[in-house]
Design an enzyme around this catalytic site. Sequence first.
Site, PDB file in Angstrom:
ATOM      1  N   ARG A 138       0.849  -1.188   0.000  1.00 10.05           N
ATOM      2  CA  ARG A 138       0.000   0.000   0.000  1.00 10.05           C
ATOM      3  C   ARG A 138       0.893   1.249   0.000  1.00 10.05           C
ATOM      4  NH1 ARG A 138      -4.071   2.358   4.695  1.00 10.05           N
ATOM      5  NH2 ARG A 138      -4.968   3.982   3.370  1.00 10.05           N
ATOM      6  N   HIS A 139       0.387   2.325  -0.581  1.00  8.75           N
ATOM      7  CA  HIS A 139       1.130   3.591  -0.573  1.00  8.75           C
ATOM      8  C   HIS A 139       1.301   4.098   0.863  1.00  8.75           C
ATOM      9  CE1 HIS A 139      -2.576   5.670   0.425  1.00  8.75           C
ATOM     10  NE2 HIS A 139      -3.181   4.942  -0.496  1.00  8.75           N
ATOM     11  N   HIS A 182      -3.446   0.348  -3.485  1.00 12.69           N
ATOM     12  CA  HIS A 182      -4.274   0.905  -2.423  1.00 12.69           C
ATOM     13  C   HIS A 182      -4.555  -0.181  -1.370  1.00 12.69           C
ATOM     14  CE1 HIS A 182      -4.829   4.275  -5.218  1.00 12.69           C
ATOM     15  NE2 HIS A 182      -4.770   3.317  -6.143  1.00 12.69           N
TER      16      HIS A 182
END
Lengths: 320, 320
Positions: free
Chosen positions: A56-57, A244
């Site tokens: 995930r970012h 995401h």
Amino acid sequence: TKHFRNAQLLSFAVKRTTNFFYTSINEIMRIVLRTISSSTPQKVVRAACRRVIVMRHGERVDDLFPAWIQKSCMSGAYRAYDLNMPLVLPQLDRPMAHFEDDTVLTEMGTVLAQMVGRGLLINKTLPDVVYTSPALRCVQTASFALKAAGYDEHVKIRIEPALFENITLYPGGQPKFATLAQLAAADFNVDIDYKPIMTIDKLWSQPESIEEYGDRVQKTLLQIAERVETSTNPYGPILMVVGHASTLDLAVGAFREHIRRSTRTELLNIGLFYPFCATTVFDRSMAHQWSYSENALPPITYRNFTSKINSRFAFRERIE
Amino acid sequence: TKHFRNAQLLSFAVKRTTNFFYTSINEIMRIVLRTISSSTPQKVVRAACRRVIVMRHGERVDDLFPAWIQKSCMSGAYRAYDLNMPLVLPQLDRPMAHFEDDTVLTEMGTVLAQMVGRGLLINKTLPDVVYTSPALRCVQTASFALKAAGYDEHVKIRIEPALFENITLYPGGQPKFATLAQLAAADFNVDIDYKPIMTIDKLWSQPESIEEYGDRVQKTLLQIAERVETSTNPYGPILMVVGHASTLDLAVGAFREHIRRSTRTELLNIGLFYPFCATTVFDRSMAHQWSYSENALPPITYRNFTSKINSRFAFRERIE
């Protein structure tokens, strides 16, 4: 506005050097990397991926600082008003308004991504191929992780719109993503020759239900994992995908014997179960079965934060 | 223990470079600093301090990782098992056991200290004089903040045992603090000629009540603020003190018209009110009155964290 009186001066200095703040990991890591690579025979393997890392970012500015664009641009040019905001934004040649639906990482988000890069290096699992969602925060996360590992020049980032999150989260319409040319000019090592599975316009060409979103991402993940890639790793290529929170849940559901879908309710607060810069790692056995590899990367723990996923949720049983 | 297989290799590489990870702020800051100093006339002022910055140390390893010494030394030498643990410890020539009651900063603690350094630089309030508690985490915090501002070579850190926290918090007795010689050899720019108000042995020579502790710290703060120092700042010298959460509360109580003491109950969970790397800034008026300067430094905000002090608590009214 009392703060950062010297922001202009600083911004000038930053432009003269780099907008990657904590680079010195690099110096250390490059030495390690040289040592590692010089001791490994450079035999090239061509095969489908044997390991998939889905990440995930990092922490996003808009999550912490509501109306950050307006507040930071009071005096015209962008000025940080908290030390966790970047002192300069990525040098993308685009209007400030385009950051509205395409936010940037905070400084801590950057550091977190760098720590993951450090983990990839230390645990000898640097990716041969990297895909990201077109969201700037994902491209930044991939780039900072690779840079921290001193490996960014070895891997070109493939921007894949089919990995973007559910378009229904953007009632204002299609965000103005940075183009490949803009990203390249801003020092992101993007693969300008990569042909995506789906263009951004195609993605927005029709409404998408939660079920269709899940299908899109799971298909994309499985498809890119089958592509034949080149690696000097004797066990075969390593793939990294930066997306995401929902990407991680869909990956857990995809890389197993029978696909498990994520429901609307499950995806509602999915960020609670997959923290910023969380990683999920899947390995393919000789028998071509995928399995989850829990200890492939070290965790990151700080006050009130762990990068560990909520395994109870991720590996939930479901009667379908 | 599966993690960090390459720790030895890494540790070797790190030793060859530096154990300060995020140095690249330096490169940027040094340019800014040169620009700032070249534009300022270097007239020297000698006076008592006109500003006092009191700062809490950053996130500590032992707070996040219980039994970290035992767990990280399973295979003999120290190995981090979380990416927020330092990859190498400060190169103090002392046994691991001495870290037990004298812990180190986490990586995030280091970054936080660096961010404060960035804030000091941007807001043009770099200290002329720096005092710290003898606790390693405080010395590290001061050092990282100064280094991030590119200013560490300009200020020698004065280690002042009279600033250490209440000795009753250490039922096991006097912690084995690093000596000035050990700190200097580990690349901390300590002032080896500084004569402290109180030696560590003196501090432990008799029991100390909470009231006596408060008196000791408040007296020390007021005393060092009166010392005549040298500065190129036309408004007079700036003093920075790096201590503990209680140091900040005692400072708020000391730098005002009538001293306010902190009670035993108030000091019990004092860390909740003064977060890691929180700062309190006090300015002296022409009339020699102290006042609290709320916006002297930018805040640091990240997920579930703010470096801002709890003002409601800090500025509590009390009937004495």
